[in-house]
Design an enzyme around this catalytic site. Structure first.
Site, short mmCIF file in Angstrom:
data_model
loop_
_atom_site.label_atom_id
_atom_site.label_comp_id
_atom_site.label_asym_id
_atom_site.label_seq_id
_atom_site.Cartn_x
_atom_site.Cartn_y
_atom_site.Cartn_z
N GLU A 1 1.15 18.49 51.87
CA GLU A 1 0.61 17.24 52.39
C GLU A 1 1.53 16.68 53.47
O GLU A 1 2.74 16.89 53.43
CB GLU A 1 0.49 16.21 51.27
N CYS B 1 5.62 11.54 57.65
CA CYS B 1 6.27 12.01 56.43
C CYS B 1 5.92 13.49 56.26
O CYS B 1 4.75 13.85 56.13
CB CYS B 1 5.78 11.20 55.23
N CYS C 1 7.59 21.29 44.24
CA CYS C 1 9.00 20.91 44.14
C CYS C 1 9.54 21.38 42.80
O CYS C 1 8.83 21.31 41.78
CB CYS C 1 9.15 19.39 44.26
N CYS D 1 11.23 15.79 38.53
CA CYS D 1 11.32 14.37 38.19
C CYS D 1 10.00 13.95 37.52
O CYS D 1 8.93 14.17 38.09
CB CYS D 1 11.57 13.54 39.45
N CYS E 1 7.07 11.85 39.27
CA CYS E 1 6.62 12.31 40.59
C CYS E 1 5.53 13.36 40.44
O CYS E 1 5.72 14.36 39.73
CB CYS E 1 7.81 12.89 41.36
N CYS F 1 3.28 11.34 47.11
CA CYS F 1 3.42 12.78 47.38
C CYS F 1 2.89 13.61 46.21
O CYS F 1 3.28 13.36 45.07
CB CYS F 1 4.87 13.11 47.65
#
Length: 359
Positions: free
Chosen positions: A101, A114, A121, A125, A128, A352
């Protein structure tokens, strides 16, 4: 960290190469070296990626130039707009089906993009959306840079609310941990900051790289002489809570992360940013504001409070505004500069990873 063995690599693209490497590739393909410079001017300065618009190139050579320098890297699957057209989020499908994205945002004084540096990822976390999806792979330098070119083209052609404009700022706060894809991100930073036709010629001060705190990589970045802004996603001032919110903290503790950020500030002369997502009843207590303020008061740091954009079905929620205001007051009372991020795109899965997770 590279893609697993057997995974196809993204095709080599003009943006993967320095200007000298592009010229070498041109001569290796039987083309004059100056064609690489012409093509670079179109891509980085005129923001054109369609060879048919490159009328200074011989028509008979355009197909070869495309094959050599401009392979397709990504296809837009969905583009959503919010905030009266001043926020534009795009979901891209990469050559191998991976999803990433990017978000383009217009403010009164700037246009900010961004950018994602990884598909997914690996930092895990829990609050997220990207972290919960796991890591698919690193992006190539060109896959990063081409997101920026696409955004700059949209801004220049008036596709963002407010009419034509210039992309001025880039933040590496999209999908992925930038410093876990270190070599390609640094190469992308050089493409963004090198003057045309080598790159876009953006100001180093207008580029921000965010990290959860990969201490050795922060040290390496300080030595690159890039002087971009460093942002540290801290989210908790104490190790006990941060071990839970940012699992990499079990390897590099808060004190080590801040020491690395201090060294970066000393080397570059640039104030760094502390990113702090405000999570209801988790990290927003007055005592934590006091602890954070005490930690940062002597440092060349600025706090950027982020109202959490919760994902559907998540146990995490944003702090109430009154709690947020008290957190700000306590930081300011200790002399710590603080701002609250202007959240954008909540109605278009703005956080995100949210848009990719729905596909």
């Amino acid at each position: 960290m590279d893609a697993p063995r057997g995974r196809a690599k993204p095709p080599r693209h003009l943006a993967d190469l320095t200007l000298a490497e592009r010229q070498e590739a041109a001569t290796g393909a039987g083309l004059p070296a100056y064609r690489a410079k012409q093509l670079s001017t179109h891509y980085f300065e005129r923001l054109v990626d369609d060879p048919e618009q490159m009328t200074d190139l011989p028509a008979a050579q355009r197909a070869q130039l495309v094959e050599t320098f401009l392979p397709a890297l990504a296809t837009p699957l969905r583009t959503l707009e919010a905030d009266r057209g001043t926020t534009r989020k795009t979901l891209w499908k990469l050559f191998d089906g991976a999803l990433v994205e990017s978000v383009l945002m217009r403010y009164p004084d700037r246009a900010t993009m961004c950018v994602s540096s990884q598909a997914g990822c690996g930092m895990a976390c829990p609050f997220c959306a990207t972290g919960q999806g796991g890591l698919t792979r690193n992006l190539s330098t060109a896959e990063i840079v081409d997101q920026v070119r696409a955004a700059a083209q949209v801004a220049a052609r008036g596709g963002l609310g407010g009419g034509p404009g210039r992309l001025s700022n880039v933040v590496f706060m999209g999908m992925g941990e930038p410093l876990a894809n270190y070599n390609r991100v640094v190469a992308a930073l050089r493409r963004l900051t090198d003057p045309a036709p080598g790159g876009f010629g953006l100001s180093r001060r207008s580029i921000t790289v965010s990290t959860v705190g990969l201490v050795p990589a922060i040290g390496r970045l300080a030595d690159e002489n890039l002087d971009v802004t460093l942002a540290v996603s801290l989210h908790a001032p104490d190790d006990e809570l941060r071990d839970t919110l940012v699992p990499v903290n079990t390897r590099w503790k808060v004190a080590e992360v801040l020491a690395a950020a201090d060294a970066y500030a000393a080397r570059t002369g640039r104030r760094y940013s502390i990113e702090y997502a405000m999570i209801r009843d988790v990290n927003d207590a007055p005592a934590r504001a006091d602890l954070l303020g005490d930690l940062l008061a002597p440092r060349l740091a600025h706090v950027n409070l982020i109202p959490l954009n919760p994902t559907p079905g998540s146990q995490w929620d944003a702090s109430p505004k009154a709690v947020e205001r008290e957190f700000v007051r306590r930081l300011e009372a200790r002399g710590v500069p603080v701002t609250v991020r202007d959240t954008r795109g909540r109605e278009i899965d703005g956080a995100c990873g949210q848009l990719a997770a729905t596909n």
